[in-house]
Scaffold this motif. Sequence first.
Motif, short mmCIF file in Angstrom:
data_model
loop_
_atom_site.label_atom_id
_atom_site.label_comp_id
_atom_site.label_asym_id
_atom_site.label_seq_id
_atom_site.Cartn_x
_atom_site.Cartn_y
_atom_site.Cartn_z
N LYS A 135 0.71 -0.98 0.30
CA LYS A 135 0.18 -0.29 -0.30
C LYS A 135 1.37 1.14 0.00
O LYS A 135 0.35 1.97 0.50
CB LYS A 135 -1.27 0.11 1.43
CG LYS A 135 -2.14 -0.64 1.52
CD LYS A 135 -3.00 -1.04 0.60
CE LYS A 135 -3.54 -1.97 0.56
NZ LYS A 135 -3.95 -3.59 -0.16
N CYS A 136 1.93 1.39 -0.56
CA CYS A 136 3.10 2.37 -0.91
C CYS A 136 2.99 3.06 -2.19
O CYS A 136 4.06 2.51 -2.89
CB CYS A 136 4.38 1.82 -0.08
SG CYS A 136 4.49 1.35 1.61
N LEU A 137 1.68 2.76 -2.88
CA LEU A 137 2.28 3.30 -4.02
C LEU A 137 0.83 4.22 -4.49
O LEU A 137 -0.43 4.03 -4.22
CB LEU A 137 1.64 1.98 -5.22
CG LEU A 137 1.91 2.27 -6.97
CD1 LEU A 137 3.30 2.12 -6.55
CD2 LEU A 137 1.11 0.75 -7.27
N LYS A 138 0.76 4.74 -5.35
CA LYS A 138 0.52 6.82 -5.86
C LYS A 138 0.04 5.71 -7.56
O LYS A 138 0.59 6.00 -8.39
CB LYS A 138 -0.18 7.58 -5.63
CG LYS A 138 0.72 8.28 -4.41
CD LYS A 138 -0.76 8.01 -3.26
CE LYS A 138 -0.90 8.65 -1.94
NZ LYS A 138 -1.88 8.45 -1.70
N ARG A 139 -1.69 5.70 -7.72
CA ARG A 139 -1.90 5.53 -9.44
C ARG A 139 -2.51 6.27 -9.94
O ARG A 139 -3.01 6.71 -9.27
CB ARG A 139 -2.69 3.82 -9.32
CG ARG A 139 -2.15 2.85 -8.58
CD ARG A 139 -2.98 1.77 -8.87
NE ARG A 139 -2.92 0.33 -8.03
CZ ARG A 139 -3.23 -0.02 -7.33
NH1 ARG A 139 -3.70 1.33 -6.29
NH2 ARG A 139 -2.37 -1.00 -5.95
N GLY A 140 -2.45 6.80 -10.89
CA GLY A 140 -3.08 7.34 -12.04
C GLY A 140 -2.53 9.04 -12.00
O GLY A 140 -1.50 9.52 -11.03
N VAL A 172 -0.39 11.05 -8.58
CA VAL A 172 0.52 11.35 -8.35
C VAL A 172 0.99 12.73 -8.12
O VAL A 172 1.41 13.33 -7.20
CB VAL A 172 0.90 10.48 -10.24
CG1 VAL A 172 2.58 11.27 -9.91
CG2 VAL A 172 0.85 9.45 -9.88
N VAL A 173 0.29 13.28 -9.51
CA VAL A 173 0.32 15.08 -9.34
C VAL A 173 0.18 15.88 -7.81
O VAL A 173 0.95 16.19 -6.99
CB VAL A 173 -0.55 16.12 -10.58
CG1 VAL A 173 -0.58 17.62 -10.31
CG2 VAL A 173 0.30 15.42 -11.38
N LYS A 174 -1.35 15.18 -7.04
CA LYS A 174 -1.45 15.52 -5.97
C LYS A 174 -0.61 15.22 -4.77
O LYS A 174 0.11 15.92 -4.12
CB LYS A 174 -2.69 15.32 -5.37
CG LYS A 174 -3.83 15.31 -4.09
CD LYS A 174 -4.78 14.97 -3.91
CE LYS A 174 -5.67 14.44 -4.98
NZ LYS A 174 -6.92 13.70 -4.47
N SER A 175 0.40 14.08 -4.71
CA SER A 175 1.12 13.50 -3.74
C SER A 175 2.41 13.94 -4.46
O SER A 175 3.52 14.72 -2.67
CB SER A 175 1.69 12.14 -4.23
OG SER A 175 0.25 11.18 -4.07
N ILE A 176 2.55 14.22 -5.06
CA ILE A 176 3.90 15.61 -5.71
C ILE A 176 4.14 16.62 -4.96
O ILE A 176 5.04 17.28 -4.14
CB ILE A 176 4.33 15.91 -6.77
CG1 ILE A 176 4.94 14.25 -7.79
CG2 ILE A 176 5.15 16.43 -7.29
CD1 ILE A 176 4.45 14.19 -9.19
N ARG A 177 2.70 17.36 -5.33
CA ARG A 177 3.05 19.35 -4.77
C ARG A 177 2.11 18.87 -3.09
O ARG A 177 2.68 19.85 -3.03
CB ARG A 177 1.66 18.65 -5.66
CG ARG A 177 1.31 20.37 -6.67
CD ARG A 177 0.45 20.56 -7.46
NE ARG A 177 0.74 20.81 -8.58
CZ ARG A 177 -0.11 21.37 -9.98
NH1 ARG A 177 -1.07 20.92 -9.67
NH2 ARG A 177 0.03 21.00 -10.88
N ARG A 178 2.06 18.13 -2.76
CA ARG A 178 2.10 17.67 -1.14
C ARG A 178 3.12 17.31 -0.56
O ARG A 178 3.22 17.53 0.77
CB ARG A 178 1.21 17.31 -0.83
CG ARG A 178 -0.44 17.00 -1.14
CD ARG A 178 -1.81 16.22 -0.48
NE ARG A 178 -3.03 16.51 -0.77
CZ ARG A 178 -3.60 15.37 -0.70
NH1 ARG A 178 -3.68 14.23 -0.35
NH2 ARG A 178 -5.38 15.79 -0.91
#
Length: 150
Positions: free
Chosen positions: A43-48, A52-58
Amino acid sequence: MGSNTEVEKKKAPTALAPIAKPLAGKKLCKRTLKLVRRASEAKCLKRGVKEVVKSIRRGNKGLCVIAGNISPIDVITHVPILCEEANIPYIYVPSKEDLATAGTTKRPTCCVLVMTKPAKGEINEEVKEKLKSDYDHVVAEVAEVTSSMF
């Protein structure tokens, strides 16, 4: 006739996008997809693209794996720029279908972000160590490929 169309779909060559650089070779691609599978199980994966963009920006760190056969290419052209600004290593793999399979989803996936820590909760220490070692190994290879490109 129905079964033949499935076979034909798999044999059809995929056109790689011209911006798909650095592209993983066979060995690195295999290791990267294995890392994606492990991260998905932990459960250490962001898909789509959106996630991904949301995670990078956070401010989440990790390895961004992008599919090279996306059409239209405009969907993912901003992702490498975001990764470079956030100092996140990224690599292209040839097939979005293989990326989806590794990420344990049936839907073809444009990009995934492999993180070393799960978004929620904790994971087993043994799984965490194995994921971290695989992650470090793949990131080192990606850095090597990227440095030889420039």
